[in-house]
Structure formats: structure tokens, C-alpha cells
Write an enzyme that holds these catalytic residues in place. Structure first.
Site, mmCIF file in Angstrom:
data_model
loop_
_atom_site.group_PDB
_atom_site.id
_atom_site.type_symbol
_atom_site.label_atom_id
_atom_site.label_comp_id
_atom_site.label_asym_id
_atom_site.label_seq_id
_atom_site.Cartn_x
_atom_site.Cartn_y
_atom_site.Cartn_z
ATOM 1 N N LYS A 142 -9.769 0.568 -2.432
ATOM 2 C CA LYS A 142 -9.865 0.199 -1.012
ATOM 3 C C LYS A 142 -11.240 0.548 -0.447
ATOM 4 C CE LYS A 142 -7.376 0.850 3.373
ATOM 5 N NZ LYS A 142 -6.252 1.570 4.020
ATOM 6 N N GLU A 195 0.844 -1.191 0.000
ATOM 7 C CA GLU A 195 0.000 0.000 0.000
ATOM 8 C C GLU A 195 0.879 1.241 0.000
ATOM 9 O OE1 GLU A 195 -3.858 1.617 2.521
ATOM 10 O OE2 GLU A 195 -2.316 0.485 3.578
ATOM 11 N N CYS A 246 -4.923 -3.602 3.352
ATOM 12 C CA CYS A 246 -4.641 -3.173 4.714
ATOM 13 C C CYS A 246 -5.833 -3.342 5.661
ATOM 14 C CB CYS A 246 -4.138 -1.725 4.704
ATOM 15 S SG CYS A 246 -3.174 -1.286 6.187
#
Length: 272
Positions: free
Chosen positions: A114, A41, A156
Site C-alpha cells: 500500500k 484490506e 483503500c
């Protein structure tokens, strides 16, 4: 079997410097036989503040970071999963945290934005994060066909939501790739156990490239990029600093394991 790799970086505010480091690690992994390489990321920029990335956001389909990803995929003849990079959002002061996937000919084959944004105050710490101030959330999951199996993409904070991954198994998921920038404190507490849990409960491989080290903006990320097999065994781990991990992804072993231990077929559903 196919060798896959997860790249670890300690990215800073200069895009060009980060891309040079990313290419070095991709080249090393490719020269060692990797056919799929995943970046962490924020591989292209970790700014001095949350809004620095807005200044370098790119329109979908054009821009130097996207050209870089396509170019290294073609140059080294590897599939590249491009961590996250800042893409244009509806709001002028925000970005989409987009993970772009390129095949070995440099063609873009997928994009995942995301979904879960990191808006937390870390317990017993002065650390606070409000990712939604500068990032616009995505709305859809992503599972794609590759020569190495069906690959699901997450980023994440997505890792903390097991229900996010369950629908992927219905789409024939073989591998989860989770580019991350886990903080040092949360990583020490939860990184490995969450990665192993996602691998075990979904009976799949997990490839987890992470940011790892001290950053110019004062942040410290946990590192420990790793690849985990469907039994929860950590096949390779790189603790801190730039580098990469690699391991064989064996789809035949995966299929045999699922046949012998068919937990996914045993699920029952209850509604209150």
C-alpha cells in the site's frame, strides 16, 4: 467471460478466526463459479490497536497467513488476491500492508505494498487515523497479467488519488482490484462515487472487496463491497456483514466499449 468475486468480512483481532471466515467465503464464491476471488484490506487481522498487527507480521515468503493464501488458491483452484496482510518492514514497530496475489496452483505471482497511508481527521467526527504510525508505505504500483486480463492492484486510501491509476492504463489495464476497509462515515460519503469514477475514467472493471460491519475494536466499516463495469454500472453490491459479490468480467465487451468510446486515446496533457 469470467466470474470474479469480492469477499466482504468484519475481521477481528484473532488471525485464525479470520482465516476460517475467509476460507468459508472463498469456498462459497468458488462453488458459485468464481475464478478470481479478492479479499478485503486487513482480512487477516483488525487488532484492538494499531500495533497488534506488528506482533503477527510475516517475513516475505514464509508464515501462516501466506501459507493460507497459497493453500486456498490451490484447494479451490482460484486466483486469490489477498487483501492486505502485515509483512515485515524496515522499522521494528511497523509493517508493510502487503497485497499478495496467488494463481490457481497456489503460486505467488505478485505483491503490492500500500502506497498511500490514511493519516486523516474525519470532518465533523471524532475519528482520527494515523496509519503511518504503524505502517511503512510502499513505493511502486502493480499491474499483472492474469487469465482474466491485466489487473492493477490498489488499496483503500489509494482510491482517492486518480493520478495513481492513470499510468496503469498505459500498461493495458483491464481490471482494478481495490481491497479496502473504508470507515462507515467516509464510505457513506464517497465509496461508491469514487469506485464508479475510477471505472468510468479508466474504462475498466473495478472489483472492490471491503470490510463491512462492527468490529471488536469499536470500529465500524462501511461494507457495500461491489463490482463496477467500465460504464460505471454497479453489477453487484453486498451491503453489510460477511458475504461476497460476484459478476462476469467480459473482456470482449470491455474492448468493444473502448473502441466505441475511445476517451483514453483523446487525452491531452498540459504543463504549467
Amino acid at each position: 467471460m469470467t466470474i470474479c468475486a469480492a469477499i466482504q468480512m468484519a475481521s477481528g483481532p484473532q488471525v485464525n478466526a479470520n482465516l476460517l471466515e475467509a476460507e468459508k467465503q472463498i469456498a462459497d464464491a468458488a462453488n458459485a463459479g468464481a475464478k478470481l476471488v479478492a479479499l478485503p484490506e486487513n482480512f487477516a487481522i483488525m487488532g484492538m490497536n494499531e500495533y497488534d498487527k506488528v506482533a503477527v507480521r510475516e517475513a516475505d515468503g514464509q508464515g501462516p497467513i501466506q501459507e493460507f493464501l497459497s493453500g486456498v488458491a490451490k484447494k479451490y483452484e482460484v486466483w486469490v488476491i489477498g487483501g492486505t496482510m502485515p509483512m515485515a518492514a524496515q522499522a521494528d514497530n511497523k509493517v508493510r500492508a502487503a497485497c499478495l496475489v496467488y494463481d490457481a496452483q497456489g503460486r505467488r505471482v505478485a505483491r503490492y505494498d500500500k502506497v498511500h497511508l490514511f493519516d486523516v481527521s474525519v470532518p465533523d467526527s471524532a475519528e482520527e487515523y494515523r496509519e503511518s504510525d504503524s505502517v511503512e508505505a510502499g513505493e511502486q504500483s502493480c499491474v499483472i497479467d492474469t487469465p482474466f486480463g491485466r489487473v492493477g492492484i490498489a488499496v483503500c486510501y489509494d482510491l482517492r488519488f486518480p493520478e495513481f491509476f492513470r499510468p496503469m492504463t498505459s500498461k493495458g489495464l483491464d481490471i482494478i482490484v481495490i481491497p479496502s476497509a473504508f470507515t462507515s462515515k467516509t464510505g457513506a460519503a464517497h465509496w461508491e462515487v469514487l469506485l464508479r469514477a475510477r471505472a468510468i475514467e479508466n474504462l475498466c472493471y473495478v472489483i472492490a472487496p471491503n470490510q463491512g460491519g462492527f468490529h471488536i475494536n469499536g470500529r465500524q466499516t462501511f461494507g457495500h463491497s461491489m463490482i463496477v463495469d467500465p460504464w460505471g454500472v454497479v453489477l453487484d453490491c453486498y451491503k453489510t456483514g460477511p458475504g461476497y459479490v460476484s459478476a462476469d468480467i467480459d473482456k470482449n465487451r470491455l474492448e468493444k466499449m473502448r473502441a466505441a468510446f475511445p476517451a483514453l486515446e483523446h487525452r491531452r496533457f498540459f504543463c504549467e
